[in-house]
Design an enzyme around this catalytic site. Structure first.
Site, PDB file in Angstrom:
ATOM      1  N   CYS A  69       0.824  -1.209   0.000  1.00  0.00           N
ATOM      2  CA  CYS A  69       0.000   0.000   0.000  1.00  0.00           C
ATOM      3  C   CYS A  69       0.860   1.263   0.000  1.00  0.00           C
ATOM      4  O   CYS A  69       2.049   1.219   0.334  1.00  0.00           O
ATOM      5  CB  CYS A  69      -0.929   0.000   1.212  1.00  0.00           C
ATOM      6  SG  CYS A  69      -2.329   1.140   1.025  1.00  0.00           S
TER       7      CYS A  69
ATOM      8  N   ASP B 152      -5.994  -2.227  11.352  1.00  0.00           N
ATOM      9  CA  ASP B 152      -4.735  -1.490  11.360  1.00  0.00           C
ATOM     10  C   ASP B 152      -4.584  -0.835  12.728  1.00  0.00           C
ATOM     11  O   ASP B 152      -5.565  -0.675  13.464  1.00  0.00           O
ATOM     12  CB  ASP B 152      -4.736  -0.429  10.251  1.00  0.00           C
ATOM     13  CG  ASP B 152      -3.337   0.054   9.884  1.00  0.00           C
ATOM     14  OD1 ASP B 152      -2.383  -0.307  10.592  1.00  0.00           O
ATOM     15  OD2 ASP B 152      -3.218   0.802   8.885  1.00  0.00           O
TER      16      ASP B 152
END
Length: 510
Positions: free
Chosen positions: A305, A431
């Site tokens: 990412c 996350d």
């Protein structure tokens, strides 16, 4: 011994002591007309009469099978499943007989067609099919996992002989092999397949398990085989998602039993659902999961990412990334210039990499100009998924391919995962929560919290993953997907090719 094994052993004992009648006075002959169970070409819903279950305990202990059957008829359900197992589910053959009588009475009073009735139990022999038929059942459940191929085929043959349907529940690879043997000897006019989202060994639920087997079942039994999505649906949103995946029918258990009066909206949500891009992407993902399982590949999917340029995207894809993440958020140092995204996609295509990966646009505000650019990129085919970072609960474009992120700092944050799962979100990325930052922090979530999430759902994990610790993380948590950003960077927005290589070398050594 798991729960399923316990139930089967108890059933063998009950049959030995009480015979296949379970001690009930069974009618000598069937008295009601056979109703078609999930007719071909028509979507339907199966509502369940269930007082209890091994995973939930008492659900509706005072449930009246006749009254519940009438309320389900009123909800316009296609079929009704009656649990007749007495120990864990607190059902009986008497419930089956009463439900059959009730739906026929309701249909006569209201000049409608009664729903089909399924006997749901842990049946072990063809003689039990005869009992179900005499009690009025139009279909019976055959759980492939607890039957050998010969017995399952004999039981399905008995259904065909009597003119009723076998709902064959499948989950494992060997179950599919049993189905292949059965359809060679029994017409699929008398077979409906079901895939349980709930694992009967530990009663955990995965919304994608049925989707993973859907195409394989059709390859084995023919494109027109009817397939039922079983268990795990509790809200209209989740029913709509299941309906969009391409199933012929959906079985609703606990939620229907607890709230029979609300069954109608669940029925309509499933029946009226249309195929969406979201469903298409998740079906494809589920098939890839199944392919990995069949190969015995336990390594996680990998998402790199925070990509901002062609060079890093190509390097990540060449090394083995499954997902590439591009951030559409003004305040992020990893923000992609949306005008460069088509060029990145085109360069991946030239190297035959585009079809091998899924490109993800990360957004944090569904109404921002950045998000509109992401939606446009999705529409143009330069993105495949939208990642909803901190805005999953307010996302209303459910037809678009998407998944949500939940930032985790303490146990209170876990409730957001429960909320999202309840609405049918099949996967949720977690996350670390650090101040106001929404990812790319380099911090890990506390191990105890990761463990708790993995007990709720398949683990998609981000936060502090590096080439140095990735093996340890995989060994400890067995994630289905890992998301890496800062762990392979030179600086925010620029990846380090040597770190990317080291990450995948560590993963491939698994």
């Amino acid at each position: 011994m798991n729960i399923l094994d316990e139930i089967v052993e108890q059933r063998k004992k009950d049959i030995s002591e009480k015979t296949v009648t379970m001690g009930f006075n069974i009618p000598e002959n069937r008295t009601r007309k056979i109703m078609p169970f999930i007719p071909k070409g028509k979507k339907g819903v199966i509502l369940e009469i269930k007082r209890a279950s091994p995973s939930k305990g008492d659900i509706a202990p005072n449930l009246d099978s006749a009254e519940t059957a009438k309320s389900y008829s009123k909800a316009n359900t296609s079929a009704i499943s009656v649990l007749t197992e007495q120990h864990w589910f607190k059902g009986s053959l008497e419930d089956l007989i009463k439900a059959c009588k009730a739906v026929d009475e309701y249909a006569k009073e209201n000049q409608t067609t009664p729903p089909a009735i399924l006997r749901k139990d842990f049946l072990l022999s063809a003689s039990e099919i005869e009992i179900a038929y005499r009690c009025g059942a139009d279909a019976v459940l055959l759980i492939a996992r607890i039957l050998d191929t010969k017995t399952m085929t004999e039981m399905a043959k008995k259904c065909q002989e009597l003119g009723i349907t076998a709902l064959v529940e499948l989950r494992l690879e060997e179950d599919l092999q049993k189905l292949a043997a059965t359809v060679k000897k029994v017409s699929t006019d008398f077979i409906v397949c079901g895939v349980n989202a709930r694992d009967l060994k530990n009663f955990s639920i995965d919304m994608l398990t049925p989707a993973a087997l859907l195409e394989e079942i059709k390859e084995i039994a023919g494109k027109d085989i009817r397939v039922v999505f079983e268990s795990g649906i509790r809200t209209p949103e989740a029913a709509n998602f299941a309906g969009s995946l391409g199933f012929s029918a959906m079985l609703l258990g606990e939620v229907a039993a607890r709230n029979p009066q609300e069954a109608g909206i669940l029925v309509s949500s499933f029946v009226n659902a249309k195929e969406t891009r979201n469903a298409k992407e998740w079906n494809q993902y589920a098939v890839k999961l199944q392919e990995k399982r069949k190969k015995g590949d336990s390594r996680p999917f990998v998402k790199i990412c925070g990509l901002t340029n062609t060079e890093d995207a190509i390097k990540s894809a060449e090394e083995g990334a499954d997902f590439l993440g591009f951030i559409f958020y003004d305040k992020s140092p990893r923000k992609i210039n949306s005008k460069e995204l088509p060029e990145i996609a085109e360069n991946l295509k030239k190297r035959n990499l585009r079809d091998k990966i899924r490109m993800v646009g990360v957004i944090v505000d569904t109404e921002s100009e950045d998000s509109k650019n992401a939606f446009k990129a999705l529409e143009e085919g330069n993105l495949d998924f939208i990642q909803l970072h901190g805005c999953g609960e307010t996302f209303h474009k459910k037809a678009l391919p998407h998944y949500a992120v939940v930032n985790i700092r303490d146990e209170e944050d876990l409730q957001k995962i429960d909320t999202l799962r309840l609405t049918g979100e099949p996967r949720i990325l977690i996350d670390a929560k650090v101040g106001e930052q929404l990812g790319g922090t380099g911090e890990r979530i506390a191990d105890l919290l990761v463990e708790k999430v993995s007990q709720k759902t398949k683990l998609w994990l981000a936060g502090g993953i590096t080439p140095e610790n990735v093996t340890e993380i995989i060994n400890q948590f067995h994630p289905e997907l890992i998301d890496v950003a800062s762990g392979v960077e030179l600086f925010p927005g620029k990846k380090n090719p040597q770190k990317i290589e080291a990450l995948f070398k560590a993963i491939k050594s698994k």
